[in-house]
Design an enzyme around this catalytic site. Structure first.
Site, PDB file in Angstrom:
ATOM      1  N   GLU A  42       0.965  -1.092  -0.044  1.00  0.00           N
ATOM      2  CA  GLU A  42       0.239  -0.168  -0.097  1.00  0.00           C
ATOM      3  C   GLU A  42       0.957   1.182  -0.033  1.00  0.00           C
ATOM      4  O   GLU A  42       2.043   1.165   0.610  1.00  0.00           O
ATOM      5  CB  GLU A  42      -0.771   0.081   1.089  1.00  0.00           C
ATOM      6  CG  GLU A  42      -1.828  -0.974   1.289  1.00  0.00           C
ATOM      7  CD  GLU A  42      -2.907  -1.172   2.340  1.00  0.00           C
ATOM      8  OE1 GLU A  42      -2.860  -0.015   3.270  1.00  0.00           O
ATOM      9  OE2 GLU A  42      -3.880  -1.832   2.589  1.00  0.00           O
ATOM     10  N   LYS A  65       1.718  -1.324 -42.061  1.00  0.00           N
ATOM     11  CA  LYS A  65       2.003  -2.485 -41.275  1.00  0.00           C
ATOM     12  C   LYS A  65       0.715  -3.270 -40.729  1.00  0.00           C
ATOM     13  O   LYS A  65      -0.487  -2.675 -40.707  1.00  0.00           O
ATOM     14  CB  LYS A  65       2.676  -2.162 -40.030  1.00  0.00           C
ATOM     15  CG  LYS A  65       2.153  -1.688 -38.799  1.00  0.00           C
ATOM     16  CD  LYS A  65       2.852  -1.270 -37.630  1.00  0.00           C
ATOM     17  CE  LYS A  65       2.190  -0.428 -36.620  1.00  0.00           C
ATOM     18  NZ  LYS A  65       2.980   0.168 -35.618  1.00  0.00           N
ATOM     19  N   ARG A 110      -0.802  -5.655 -37.318  1.00  0.00           N
ATOM     20  CA  ARG A 110      -0.368  -6.290 -36.038  1.00  0.00           C
ATOM     21  C   ARG A 110      -1.135  -7.498 -35.663  1.00  0.00           C
ATOM     22  O   ARG A 110      -2.492  -7.310 -35.196  1.00  0.00           O
ATOM     23  CB  ARG A 110      -0.795  -5.114 -35.124  1.00  0.00           C
ATOM     24  CG  ARG A 110      -0.155  -5.501 -33.500  1.00  0.00           C
ATOM     25  CD  ARG A 110      -0.522  -4.174 -32.696  1.00  0.00           C
ATOM     26  NE  ARG A 110       0.370  -2.880 -32.981  1.00  0.00           N
ATOM     27  CZ  ARG A 110       1.465  -2.742 -32.520  1.00  0.00           C
ATOM     28  NH1 ARG A 110       2.162  -3.565 -32.010  1.00  0.00           N
ATOM     29  NH2 ARG A 110       2.101  -1.472 -32.969  1.00  0.00           N
ATOM     30  N   GLY A 166      10.040  -3.760 -31.172  1.00  0.00           N
ATOM     31  CA  GLY A 166      10.028  -4.857 -32.142  1.00  0.00           C
ATOM     32  C   GLY A 166       9.422  -4.080 -33.557  1.00  0.00           C
ATOM     33  O   GLY A 166       9.704  -4.538 -34.561  1.00  0.00           O
TER      34      GLY A 166
END
Length: 327
Positions: A51, A206, A208, A239
């Site tokens: 906490e 691209k 994904r 990446g």
């Protein structure tokens, strides 16, 4: 009862209090130095069970509190620090509470891309407001539309002018230079950077297939034999970025430079970047980053100092910091 005697009227005076969370104290110290103030006292501790505890070491009654925090590293702890500090300031009767979020975590979860998914970026916005924050200052959101998730004022800063100045100072041959957007969604920002540099624009297309993975389908634009600058809002595992670099090289690109606002650098990101055929990777200090190898940083302290000065007192901007900026 109202005070009718002017001699007994209580004088109201604005007070700026600047505090830092644990996620990016080095940047907070730079901002404090630019503003000519000291980081005020704030105790942040963690109990044995995890906490988080926060307590101001001084009165904030009637003060304008600015809390600098990056929602990065241990993202959930950083978020809870922000919520708890805001709640403490609210209960201590602060006049206003401004969250200076140098990196807005969960920003990529900004829509339902598939059935039964959350929109976590909106949830975080709701929680920030509920905790007592009156205003947010943040930098390069993953998508600008996230501003619409807030019902409180939000000042959206951009690092693009910093990158523009950085690369203009390198005096590239603009006829042989191209800014590359890593995907279609980043094209508008990449176009702004290309306009600042006076050069061409190219866009990587691209797909994904899964989270933190990308497949580059092709490049729209002429990059053969040219110096390329890939610009993005963040680098996580690198990446996608390394796939873009590989594709650019296969299509005959010359030297490749990389810049991104937020260097998250999860997992093998730094190793991938240092092994990639790039000249360098420049990120801001919105997230603390270990520099070295091909990794360099530029500071966004000026941007946040200017924004804080403007929010606190518009007339004091030139006195405290100086210079032009956009909120």
């Amino acid at each position: 009862m109202p005070i009718n005697d002017p001699s007994k009227t209580v004088a109201m005076q604005k007070t700026l209090r600047l505090y830092s969370g644990t996620a990016n104290r080095p940047l907070a110290e730079k901002v404090a130095e630019l503003l000519g103030v000291e980081l005020s006292g704030l105790t942040l501790e963690k109990f044995a069970n995890g906490e988080i505890y926060a307590r101001f070491d001084e009165t904030v009654r009637g003060a304008d509190v600015f809390f600098i925090q990056s929602i990065s590293g241990n993202v959930n702890d950083a978020l809870m620090e922000l919520f708890i500090v805001a709640d403490a300031a609210k209960r201590a009767s602060a006049r206003t509470i401004t969250a200076c979020i140098t990196h807005y975590g969960y920003a990529r979860q900004d829509r339902k891309a598939a059935p039964r998914e959350p929109i976590t970026a909106r949830l975080v916005a709701n929680l920030i407001e509920r905790s007592g924050v009156n205003r947010v200052i943040t930098l390069d959101l993953h998508q600008g539309q996230i501003q619409g998730f807030f019902d409180i004022p939000l000042n959206h800063l951009s690092a693009l002018p910093l990158f523009g100045e950085y690369y203009n100072n390198m005096h590239f041959d603009t006829e042989n230079l191209v800014v590359v957007s890593p995907d279609v969604g980043r094209a508008k920002a990449a176009k702004k950077l290309s306009d600042m540099l006076g050069c061409d624009l190219a866009i990587a297309h691209k797909g994904r297939p899964r989270h933190n993975a990308a497949e580059v389908m092709g490049i729209i634009g002429d990059i053969k034999g040219k110096t390329c600058i890939i610009n993005d809002d963040m680098i996580d595992t690198a990446g996608t970025l390394c796939a873009n670099v590989k594709e650019l090289k296969a299509l005959g690109a010359g030297d490749i430079y990389v810049c991104a606002t937020h260097g998250i650098f999860s997992g093998p990101a730094i190793e991938r970047l240092n092994d990639a055929p790039i000249v360098e990777c420049v990120v801001t200090d919105s997230i603390p980053v270990k520099v070295g190898g091909k990794i360099k940083t530029i500071t966004v302290a000026d941007e946040f100092a200017n924004a804080i000065a403007a929010v606190y007192d518009e007339e004091s901007v030139s006195k405290l910091v100086g210079g032009d900026f956009a909120l």
